[in-house]
Write a protein that holds these residues in place. Structure first.
Motif, PDB file in Angstrom:
ATOM      1  N   ALA A  21       0.279 -21.965 -42.053  1.00  0.00           N
ATOM      2  CA  ALA A  21       1.109 -22.817 -41.388  1.00  0.00           C
ATOM      3  C   ALA A  21       1.446 -24.063 -42.009  1.00  0.00           C
ATOM      4  CB  ALA A  21      -0.174 -23.251 -40.050  1.00  0.00           C
ATOM      5  N   LYS A  22       2.419 -24.600 -41.365  1.00  0.00           N
ATOM      6  CA  LYS A  22       3.062 -26.071 -42.075  1.00  0.00           C
ATOM      7  C   LYS A  22       2.817 -27.106 -41.272  1.00  0.00           C
ATOM      8  CE  LYS A  22       7.472 -28.020 -43.569  1.00  0.00           C
ATOM      9  NZ  LYS A  22       9.045 -27.725 -43.647  1.00  0.00           N
ATOM     10  N   ARG A  40      11.164 -20.395 -33.331  1.00  0.00           N
ATOM     11  CA  ARG A  40      10.846 -19.840 -34.408  1.00  0.00           C
ATOM     12  C   ARG A  40       9.389 -20.402 -34.947  1.00  0.00           C
ATOM     13  NH1 ARG A  40      15.286 -17.795 -36.893  1.00  0.00           N
ATOM     14  NH2 ARG A  40      17.291 -18.694 -36.199  1.00  0.00           N
ATOM     15  N   ILE A  41       8.764 -21.179 -34.308  1.00  0.00           N
ATOM     16  CA  ILE A  41       7.584 -21.593 -34.647  1.00  0.00           C
ATOM     17  C   ILE A  41       6.725 -21.872 -33.275  1.00  0.00           C
ATOM     18  CG2 ILE A  41       7.761 -22.539 -36.892  1.00  0.00           C
ATOM     19  CD1 ILE A  41       7.231 -25.337 -34.307  1.00  0.00           C
ATOM     20  N   CYS A  80       8.713 -16.901 -27.189  1.00  0.00           N
ATOM     21  CA  CYS A  80       8.797 -16.185 -28.306  1.00  0.00           C
ATOM     22  C   CYS A  80       8.307 -14.740 -28.103  1.00  0.00           C
ATOM     23  CB  CYS A  80       7.915 -16.663 -29.333  1.00  0.00           C
ATOM     24  SG  CYS A  80       6.074 -16.738 -29.264  1.00  0.00           S
ATOM     25  N   ALA A 100       3.061 -25.969 -37.494  1.00  0.00           N
ATOM     26  CA  ALA A 100       3.973 -25.289 -37.282  1.00  0.00           C
ATOM     27  C   ALA A 100       3.491 -23.830 -37.610  1.00  0.00           C
ATOM     28  CB  ALA A 100       5.359 -25.487 -37.927  1.00  0.00           C
ATOM     29  N   LEU A 101       3.082 -23.148 -36.606  1.00  0.00           N
ATOM     30  CA  LEU A 101       2.622 -21.570 -36.715  1.00  0.00           C
ATOM     31  C   LEU A 101       3.866 -20.442 -36.645  1.00  0.00           C
ATOM     32  CD1 LEU A 101      -0.326 -21.878 -34.481  1.00  0.00           C
ATOM     33  CD2 LEU A 101      -0.312 -22.394 -36.847  1.00  0.00           C
ATOM     34  N   PRO A 102       4.123 -19.756 -37.776  1.00  0.00           N
ATOM     35  CA  PRO A 102       5.176 -18.785 -37.788  1.00  0.00           C
ATOM     36  C   PRO A 102       4.989 -17.726 -36.436  1.00  0.00           C
ATOM     37  CG  PRO A 102       4.202 -18.793 -39.856  1.00  0.00           C
ATOM     38  CD  PRO A 102       3.353 -19.826 -38.984  1.00  0.00           C
TER      39      PRO A 102
END
Length: 208
Positions: A21-22, A40-41, A80, A100-102
């Motif tokens: 994660a970012k 996207r996240i 998503c 921010a999780l992919p």
């Protein structure tokens, strides 16, 4: 991060958060997801608050709910999972930090981690119940009752009795007019339930 999530997720999942994660920091008013964009996240809020809204048929932006610390957005889950463009807008209601999780990991984690599956389902159920309450308010409550509920929820979300919003901003989120909201706020001030300042409202004990 470990301390924040240790009672929610397995240690192995928290490790994946740290690896994949970012961490994103945004300022108040920044848009992190807009209408029609590809999701996207998946955001999980670490601190601050995100405001989730949608457009009605007339193009007016309507508040759906707020996302606070250790919470995520149910609408991003549904978009998503079904690969739909975003039907909502996510805006930082204050300076906010989030993970921010992919989304590519979504299905894998649903199968791999029971706590992630529970978190997703609990988030969707909680937001669904909140939307049902909103529908009940529109159908059965007068606007002044809805306004009081709105102010209390805003205070609960921010953790403060001082609300930094203009009358027009409140009117927009409640799908009303500034004149009507101003009149109702003035009535509440005359009843000693709040104090009105320029672009600020202070809630008093009598409101509760």
């Amino acid at each position: 991060m470990v301390e924040l999530f240790e009672h929610i997720f397995e240690p192995e999942l928290i490790t994946e958060f740290q690896q994949k994660a970012k961490t994103v920091s945004v300022k108040e008013g920044d848009v992190i997801l807009d209408f029609g964009q590809t999701v996207r996240i998946i955001p999980i809020v670490l601190s601050g608050t995100l405001k989730i809204s949608r457009l009605d048929d007339a193009g007016n932006e309507l508040l759906l709910y707020y996302v606070s610390a250790k919470e995520s957005c149910a609408m991003t889950f549904t978009c998503c999972m079904q690969q739909f463009p975003s039907e909502i807008k996510a805006t930082a209601d204050e300076d906010t930090e989030f993970l921010a999780l992919p989304i590519a990991l979504m299905d894998d984690w649903m199968m791999k981690y029971s706590t992630w599956k529970s978190f997703v389902m609990r988030t969707i159920r909680t937001r669904f119940n909140e939307l049902l309450k909103s529908i009940d308010q529109l159908a059965f409550q007068k606007l002044d009752e809805r306004l009081i509920h709105y102010l209390k929820e805003k205070s609960k979300t921010t953790g403060s009795t001082l609300i930094n919003m203009s009358h027009e901003q409140i009117a927009n989120e409640m799908a009303s007019s500034r004149e009507v909201i101003s009149r109702l706020l003035k009535r509440l001030e005359n009843e000693n339930k709040l104090l009105l300042y320029r672009n600020q409202i202070e809630l008093l004990a009598n409101l509760w």
